[in-house]
Design a protein around this motif. Sequence first.
Motif, PDB file in Angstrom:
ATOM      1  N   THR A 278       1.026  -1.367   0.075  1.00  0.00           N
ATOM      2  CA  THR A 278      -0.010  -0.001   0.094  1.00  0.00           C
ATOM      3  C   THR A 278       0.863   1.197  -0.003  1.00  0.00           C
ATOM      4  O   THR A 278       1.994   1.013   0.389  1.00  0.00           O
ATOM      5  CB  THR A 278      -0.918   0.022   1.418  1.00  0.00           C
ATOM      6  OG1 THR A 278      -1.767   1.240   1.358  1.00  0.00           O
ATOM      7  CG2 THR A 278      -0.140  -0.037   2.570  1.00  0.00           C
ATOM      8  N   ASN A 279       0.305   2.369  -0.255  1.00  0.00           N
ATOM      9  CA  ASN A 279       0.873   3.685  -0.143  1.00  0.00           C
ATOM     10  C   ASN A 279       0.504   4.527   0.769  1.00  0.00           C
ATOM     11  O   ASN A 279       0.738   5.531   1.038  1.00  0.00           O
ATOM     12  CB  ASN A 279       0.854   4.453  -1.523  1.00  0.00           C
ATOM     13  CG  ASN A 279      -0.481   4.920  -2.198  1.00  0.00           C
ATOM     14  OD1 ASN A 279      -1.475   4.176  -1.645  1.00  0.00           O
ATOM     15  ND2 ASN A 279      -0.659   5.693  -2.918  1.00  0.00           N
ATOM     16  N   LEU A 280      -0.701   3.918   1.473  1.00  0.00           N
ATOM     17  CA  LEU A 280      -1.055   4.529   2.770  1.00  0.00           C
ATOM     18  C   LEU A 280      -0.075   4.374   3.940  1.00  0.00           C
ATOM     19  O   LEU A 280       0.596   3.182   4.198  1.00  0.00           O
ATOM     20  CB  LEU A 280      -2.301   3.684   3.300  1.00  0.00           C
ATOM     21  CG  LEU A 280      -3.620   4.227   2.664  1.00  0.00           C
ATOM     22  CD1 LEU A 280      -4.692   3.099   3.040  1.00  0.00           C
ATOM     23  CD2 LEU A 280      -4.214   5.462   3.200  1.00  0.00           C
ATOM     24  N   THR A 281       0.411   5.233   4.437  1.00  0.00           N
ATOM     25  CA  THR A 281       0.999   5.111   5.771  1.00  0.00           C
ATOM     26  C   THR A 281       0.497   4.641   7.146  1.00  0.00           C
ATOM     27  O   THR A 281      -0.993   4.574   7.069  1.00  0.00           O
ATOM     28  CB  THR A 281       1.615   6.724   6.313  1.00  0.00           C
ATOM     29  OG1 THR A 281       0.741   7.452   6.802  1.00  0.00           O
ATOM     30  CG2 THR A 281       2.193   7.536   5.176  1.00  0.00           C
ATOM     31  N   PHE A 282       1.202   4.223   8.018  1.00  0.00           N
ATOM     32  CA  PHE A 282       0.405   3.625   9.239  1.00  0.00           C
ATOM     33  C   PHE A 282      -0.638   4.728   9.860  1.00  0.00           C
ATOM     34  O   PHE A 282      -1.704   4.428  10.316  1.00  0.00           O
ATOM     35  CB  PHE A 282       1.574   3.199  10.338  1.00  0.00           C
ATOM     36  CG  PHE A 282       0.922   3.122  11.577  1.00  0.00           C
ATOM     37  CD1 PHE A 282       0.370   1.782  11.701  1.00  0.00           C
ATOM     38  CD2 PHE A 282       1.170   3.690  12.692  1.00  0.00           C
ATOM     39  CE1 PHE A 282      -0.218   1.436  12.869  1.00  0.00           C
ATOM     40  CE2 PHE A 282       0.744   3.352  13.778  1.00  0.00           C
ATOM     41  CZ  PHE A 282      -0.025   2.269  13.943  1.00  0.00           C
ATOM     42  N   GLY A 283      -0.213   5.968   9.976  1.00  0.00           N
ATOM     43  CA  GLY A 283      -1.195   7.011  10.582  1.00  0.00           C
ATOM     44  C   GLY A 283      -2.316   7.060   9.386  1.00  0.00           C
ATOM     45  O   GLY A 283      -3.408   7.252  10.228  1.00  0.00           O
ATOM     46  N   GLN A 284      -2.214   7.211   8.440  1.00  0.00           N
ATOM     47  CA  GLN A 284      -3.510   7.006   7.429  1.00  0.00           C
ATOM     48  C   GLN A 284      -4.193   6.025   7.532  1.00  0.00           C
ATOM     49  O   GLN A 284      -5.438   5.873   7.549  1.00  0.00           O
ATOM     50  CB  GLN A 284      -2.898   7.422   5.977  1.00  0.00           C
ATOM     51  CG  GLN A 284      -2.199   8.798   5.812  1.00  0.00           C
ATOM     52  CD  GLN A 284      -1.274   8.731   4.321  1.00  0.00           C
ATOM     53  OE1 GLN A 284      -1.106   7.662   3.733  1.00  0.00           O
ATOM     54  NE2 GLN A 284      -1.213   9.952   3.973  1.00  0.00           N
ATOM     55  N   LEU A 285      -3.679   4.794   7.527  1.00  0.00           N
ATOM     56  CA  LEU A 285      -4.488   3.510   7.937  1.00  0.00           C
ATOM     57  C   LEU A 285      -5.121   3.635   9.029  1.00  0.00           C
ATOM     58  O   LEU A 285      -6.621   3.370   9.226  1.00  0.00           O
ATOM     59  CB  LEU A 285      -3.572   2.207   7.932  1.00  0.00           C
ATOM     60  CG  LEU A 285      -4.171   1.011   8.234  1.00  0.00           C
ATOM     61  CD1 LEU A 285      -5.103   0.681   7.334  1.00  0.00           C
ATOM     62  CD2 LEU A 285      -3.139  -0.065   8.275  1.00  0.00           C
ATOM     63  N   LEU A 286      -4.735   4.035  10.265  1.00  0.00           N
ATOM     64  CA  LEU A 286      -5.412   4.400  11.567  1.00  0.00           C
ATOM     65  C   LEU A 286      -6.586   5.303  11.377  1.00  0.00           C
ATOM     66  O   LEU A 286      -7.505   5.061  11.930  1.00  0.00           O
ATOM     67  CB  LEU A 286      -4.342   4.875  12.737  1.00  0.00           C
ATOM     68  CG  LEU A 286      -3.650   3.839  13.440  1.00  0.00           C
ATOM     69  CD1 LEU A 286      -2.585   4.523  14.478  1.00  0.00           C
ATOM     70  CD2 LEU A 286      -4.112   2.419  13.654  1.00  0.00           C
ATOM     71  N   SER A 287      -6.528   6.229  10.557  1.00  0.00           N
ATOM     72  CA  SER A 287      -7.612   7.066  10.263  1.00  0.00           C
ATOM     73  C   SER A 287      -8.853   6.627   9.733  1.00  0.00           C
ATOM     74  O   SER A 287      -9.948   7.156   9.925  1.00  0.00           O
ATOM     75  CB  SER A 287      -7.074   8.274   9.542  1.00  0.00           C
ATOM     76  OG  SER A 287      -6.903   8.008   7.937  1.00  0.00           O
ATOM     77  N   LEU A 288      -8.533   5.401   8.962  1.00  0.00           N
ATOM     78  CA  LEU A 288      -9.881   4.636   8.487  1.00  0.00           C
ATOM     79  C   LEU A 288     -10.903   4.148   9.747  1.00  0.00           C
ATOM     80  O   LEU A 288     -11.957   4.007   9.382  1.00  0.00           O
ATOM     81  CB  LEU A 288      -9.377   3.625   7.847  1.00  0.00           C
ATOM     82  CG  LEU A 288      -8.585   3.623   6.596  1.00  0.00           C
ATOM     83  CD1 LEU A 288      -8.422   2.342   5.912  1.00  0.00           C
ATOM     84  CD2 LEU A 288      -9.595   4.451   5.621  1.00  0.00           C
ATOM     85  N   ARG A 289     -10.505   3.964  11.072  1.00  0.00           N
ATOM     86  CA  ARG A 289     -11.305   3.603  11.969  1.00  0.00           C
ATOM     87  C   ARG A 289     -12.357   4.456  12.156  1.00  0.00           C
ATOM     88  O   ARG A 289     -13.534   4.270  12.632  1.00  0.00           O
ATOM     89  CB  ARG A 289     -10.339   3.729  13.424  1.00  0.00           C
ATOM     90  CG  ARG A 289      -9.927   4.910  14.037  1.00  0.00           C
ATOM     91  CD  ARG A 289      -9.169   4.545  15.296  1.00  0.00           C
ATOM     92  NE  ARG A 289      -8.965   5.841  15.953  1.00  0.00           N
ATOM     93  CZ  ARG A 289      -7.863   6.333  15.485  1.00  0.00           C
ATOM     94  NH1 ARG A 289      -6.668   5.700  14.820  1.00  0.00           N
ATOM     95  NH2 ARG A 289      -7.261   7.379  16.529  1.00  0.00           N
ATOM     96  N   LYS A 290     -12.484   5.864  11.928  1.00  0.00           N
ATOM     97  CA  LYS A 290     -13.650   6.676  11.844  1.00  0.00           C
ATOM     98  C   LYS A 290     -14.562   6.133  11.325  1.00  0.00           C
ATOM     99  O   LYS A 290     -15.919   6.639  11.331  1.00  0.00           O
ATOM    100  CB  LYS A 290     -13.324   7.970  11.593  1.00  0.00           C
ATOM    101  CG  LYS A 290     -12.991   8.409  10.138  1.00  0.00           C
ATOM    102  CD  LYS A 290     -12.883   9.836   9.780  1.00  0.00           C
ATOM    103  CE  LYS A 290     -14.098  10.461   9.810  1.00  0.00           C
ATOM    104  NZ  LYS A 290     -13.755  11.944   9.316  1.00  0.00           N
TER     105      LYS A 290
END
Length: 367
Positions: A278-290
């Motif tokens: 993926t090109n999503l960073t770890f922080g961006q991945l965590l933002s999906l929880r919303k």
Amino acid sequence: MTVSRHINRQNNKRRRRRKTLLIILAVFVVLAGCAATYGVYLTKKLQNVTDHAQNQLTRGDKSDLRTEQVDPVKDNFSILFLGIDKRENEPARSDAMVLATFNHGSNKVKMVSIPRDSKVQIVDPTGTRDYGISKITHAHAYGDANDNQGVDYTVATVEKLFDIPVDYYVQVDFKAFVKIINALGGVKMDVPVRLVTQNSKDKTGNDAIVLEPGMQTLNGEQALSVVRNRKSPGSGGDFGRGLRQMEMIEAIVKKSTQLSSVTKYGNMIDSLNGHFQTNLTFGQLLSLRKYAGSLSSIDSMQLKGTDDSSTGVYYYTLDQSYLQEVSSELQNQLGVTPTATDGAGSDADPSDDTTGQSRAASPKATH
């Protein structure tokens, strides 16, 4: 093996693992939420897996259809989920494609499933070749054969098709799905009819997965067969398979929320290791929880079209009017305006092999 030979082989192998990316999306959101909930242990584990999965697009951090890079924490954004069938010494192909759009203000998720045999204009983001009209699954094979740019070619082709920016991607191989279900300890689902499906290694006969109707707990192989099958009598074809895929999402989310063991969540995360990029960073991945609360009400669409074997090769010829409707919905969801002269896919006439290239990639094609 050459790309052309590889593509010819695909024409006789339509029974593939398809359209399970909705499930992968659900798992990613669940993992992001559980990592945030259970603290340091799972967060570190998920970060390690994500860091090892990093693979940036050649274009850089921003789609050419964006004036600036988006931030999924505060902006509307899109993710292309790819399920690939990767075999030794062959270019990988994308057997499943789901484009998801996320609206920051409403927390709504809209998704469209793209049939792998859809007849589209293939876009070379490097601008060195004009591949003309082909099945969309071939974009990955062409790109993979050109310096491992399968994702780049697929992203550019999808941007062309819908005339929207594809901001991020998640690519998963299907071994991950089986491992995720097994890590959950299986999922409970009501199998509607008797289903006989080839296994994850495409073997039939005595190796086929046979499920009798009724409520039961499915392991990874069995769950994969449920979301793949469209041929068994009474299975409902593509429509019935789509319904079972949505039921599987609900089953996975339900089972995930019932887990009390950090170890099981850890096993789910471990199951992805080495099986996705993926090109999503770890922080961006965590933002999906919303968006976790939106999983039960995803607006899911499938491109309409017709079966076409008039040339001797099977294609799924897209309904251009419906394609435009879907494109408009996705554009509204993202809050972007169309860039194509006549809208999405307007110059991608499936009967015209001289179709122009995508503005998303701005190439100067040569033959």
